[in-house]
Motif scaffolding. Sequence first.
Motif, PDB file in Angstrom:
ATOM      1  N   LEU A   1       7.888  -9.123   3.181  1.00  0.00           N
ATOM      2  CA  LEU A   1       7.822  -8.740   4.595  1.00  0.00           C
ATOM      3  C   LEU A   1       7.498  -7.254   4.626  1.00  0.00           C
ATOM      4  O   LEU A   1       7.487  -6.581   3.601  1.00  0.00           O
ATOM      5  N   TYR A   2       7.282  -6.728   5.814  1.00  0.00           N
ATOM      6  CA  TYR A   2       6.812  -5.353   5.967  1.00  0.00           C
ATOM      7  C   TYR A   2       7.718  -4.279   5.336  1.00  0.00           C
ATOM      8  O   TYR A   2       7.238  -3.296   4.769  1.00  0.00           O
ATOM      9  N   THR A   3       9.046  -4.502   5.381  1.00  0.00           N
ATOM     10  CA  THR A   3       9.978  -3.406   5.086  1.00  0.00           C
ATOM     11  C   THR A   3       9.862  -2.801   3.682  1.00  0.00           C
ATOM     12  O   THR A   3       9.737  -1.584   3.548  1.00  0.00           O
TER      13      THR A   3
ATOM     14  N   PRO B   1      -1.431   0.649  10.246  1.00  0.00           N
ATOM     15  CA  PRO B   1      -1.678  -0.597  10.973  1.00  0.00           C
ATOM     16  C   PRO B   1      -1.816  -1.786  10.025  1.00  0.00           C
ATOM     17  O   PRO B   1      -2.244  -1.621   8.883  1.00  0.00           O
ATOM     18  N   SER B   2      -1.443  -2.945  10.500  1.00  0.00           N
ATOM     19  CA  SER B   2      -1.769  -4.148   9.729  1.00  0.00           C
ATOM     20  C   SER B   2      -3.110  -4.635  10.281  1.00  0.00           C
ATOM     21  O   SER B   2      -3.287  -4.722  11.497  1.00  0.00           O
ATOM     22  N   PRO B   3      -4.061  -4.902   9.411  1.00  0.00           N
ATOM     23  CA  PRO B   3      -5.399  -5.294   9.887  1.00  0.00           C
ATOM     24  C   PRO B   3      -5.436  -6.749  10.330  1.00  0.00           C
ATOM     25  O   PRO B   3      -6.159  -7.566   9.785  1.00  0.00           O
TER      26      PRO B   3
ATOM     27  N   PRO C   1       7.521  -2.981   1.094  1.00  0.00           N
ATOM     28  CA  PRO C   1       6.280  -2.248   0.768  1.00  0.00           C
ATOM     29  C   PRO C   1       6.158  -0.947   1.548  1.00  0.00           C
ATOM     30  O   PRO C   1       5.694   0.070   1.015  1.00  0.00           O
ATOM     31  N   SER C   2       6.594  -0.956   2.802  1.00  0.00           N
ATOM     32  CA  SER C   2       6.465   0.246   3.621  1.00  0.00           C
ATOM     33  C   SER C   2       7.279   1.389   3.021  1.00  0.00           C
ATOM     34  O   SER C   2       6.783   2.511   2.866  1.00  0.00           O
ATOM     35  N   VAL C   3       8.521   1.101   2.675  1.00  0.00           N
ATOM     36  CA  VAL C   3       9.374   2.163   2.129  1.00  0.00           C
ATOM     37  C   VAL C   3       8.890   2.585   0.737  1.00  0.00           C
ATOM     38  O   VAL C   3       8.845   3.780   0.420  1.00  0.00           O
TER      39      VAL C   3
ATOM     40  N   PHE D   1      -3.282   0.643   5.161  1.00  0.00           N
ATOM     41  CA  PHE D   1      -3.383  -0.700   5.734  1.00  0.00           C
ATOM     42  C   PHE D   1      -2.239  -1.559   5.229  1.00  0.00           C
ATOM     43  O   PHE D   1      -2.107  -1.783   4.027  1.00  0.00           O
ATOM     44  N   ASP D   2      -1.408  -1.996   6.142  1.00  0.00           N
ATOM     45  CA  ASP D   2      -0.298  -2.878   5.796  1.00  0.00           C
ATOM     46  C   ASP D   2      -0.814  -4.312   5.789  1.00  0.00           C
ATOM     47  O   ASP D   2      -0.650  -5.060   6.748  1.00  0.00           O
ATOM     48  N   ASP D   3      -1.462  -4.649   4.687  1.00  0.00           N
ATOM     49  CA  ASP D   3      -2.171  -5.930   4.621  1.00  0.00           C
ATOM     50  C   ASP D   3      -1.578  -6.885   3.596  1.00  0.00           C
ATOM     51  O   ASP D   3      -2.298  -7.609   2.919  1.00  0.00           O
TER      52      ASP D   3
HETATM   53  N1  GLU Z   1       2.533  -1.949   9.846  1.00  0.00           N
HETATM   54  C1  GLU Z   1       3.600  -1.505  10.686  1.00  0.00           C
HETATM   55  C2  GLU Z   1       3.207  -1.712  12.137  1.00  0.00           C
HETATM   56  O1  GLU Z   1       2.087  -1.970  12.412  1.00  0.00           O
HETATM   57  C3  GLU Z   1       3.899  -0.055  10.408  1.00  0.00           C
HETATM   58  C4  GLU Z   1       5.161   0.422  11.023  1.00  0.00           C
HETATM   59  C5  GLU Z   1       5.560   1.785  10.506  1.00  0.00           C
HETATM   60  O2  GLU Z   1       4.926   2.744  10.945  1.00  0.00           O
HETATM   61  O3  GLU Z   1       6.428   1.869   9.681  1.00  0.00           O
HETATM   62  O4  GLU Z   1       3.998  -1.689  13.017  1.00  0.00           O
END
Ligand code: GLU
Length: 456
Positions: free
Chosen positions: A194-196, A20-22, A198-200, A52-54
């Motif tokens: 952006l999210y992509t 989750p992003s906080p 760091p997530s990968v 935490f996707d922060d």
């Molecule tokens: N932070 C992303 C979201 O909240 C994560 C998505 C994912 O699971 O890759 O949607």
Amino acid sequence: MIHLAHHTPGFAAPVVRFAPSPTGRIHIGNARTALLNYFFARKHGGQFILRFDDTDAERSTEEYALGIEVDLEWLGVSPDRKFRQSERFALYDAAAKNLKAAGRLYPCYETPDELERKRRLQIARGAPPVYDRAALSLSAEERAALETSGRKPHWRFRLEPEVVRWDDLIRGDSHIDCASLSDPVLVREDGSYLYTLPSVVDDLDSGVTHIIRGEDHVTNTAVQVQLFRALGAAAAPHFGHHNLLIGADGQGLSKRTGALSIAGLREAGVETLAVAAMATLTGSSIAVHPVHSLPELAGLFDLAAISRNSARFDDEELQALSQRVLHGLAYDSVRDRLEAQDIVGFKAEPFWLAVRGNLTRFADVADWWSVVEGEVGTEPLTDDFRAGATAALPPEPWDETSWGAWTQAVRQTTGLKGKALFHPLRLALTGRESGPELAKLLPLIGRAKVLARLGS
Ligand code: GLU
């Protein structure tokens, strides 16, 4: 923490994550993702990571991160490991550098207005509004000139024009033609991610084997599969995209509005197990039903049972489920919660068994405990009634047959029966119009209090 005995043979221990992003508290739809991942990890003897996707420093807060941990704990989800992206920028910078060196991350200088104009022209021409890669044909001089004029680049990932296929754990054979996608921006003008990416990078670095998330991420998967490869992964993880929970009004849930947040449901007194069952069974081939424990729910877990249709659920159904859960909870599973309300001692268990079926919310136990142990404002009986009831009151010890024996005798002496007999007695003994079976309450209230409440 849940331990399930059966590990699937021949299946290396999986690593999953909930990310989750906080930027708000999690809602029941986020809980769906968290629980599905958690159950998957437990079923296969794997690891569950809380990440935490922060990276968005403006919108992420410490309070939300801590709040999400509280919410997960309340749900019964205990991470095996947790970390924050904001502590890992060095990794993302290194990955971006490699991608640049490999020519997969390229600088673009278009302003949002210029991009919008291009998009409108494409749509007017009937062409798909895909980024035209104009920046790829800029010469070194043109780039230098743009930078001298004060423009800063944002960076796009150059997609291979291929069809990416994967065997989705939930949706089965899936594919996306990357030729129809714009090269995604991975790094903004100000250097933020952006999210992509760091997530990968994190999925790769933390050895994530299965990515289970909402189907709003299906398109991202094609990009991410290419990114895994570009970053040197031998293979991308497995992906599973579950349907999203939508409210009775047909609207999706949002962290921003706080609607159906786990914190809000908890404060409203909704039972954890109702939230967990609703979150995971809605929109699946397993009917939503009350469960007695999280391991029981985890044991039902099956990604294959999740439907492809959206998962509509109703707040009223959740409330009703919460009551059904509450009514079936064994004393052992609520002992701590009763203790927290000072409901202890030899009466605690029979008390729970007497009142649980009448509770709307767990917190209502306090009121019934005061009926048993405290003072209640009761309604006096008429003189004849009181005299008859007092005279017929059997000596202790009492059990669940005492009420029947007593009221039988009162009926004989007073001639009252049915509602005329039972309703005034209930009011006199409990001060309430309705409630748990008096056969169960009577021995808990005890003879001395009963006499006092009769006004004798
Ligand atoms: N932070 C992303 C979201 O909240 C994560 C998505 C994912 O699971 O890759 O949607």
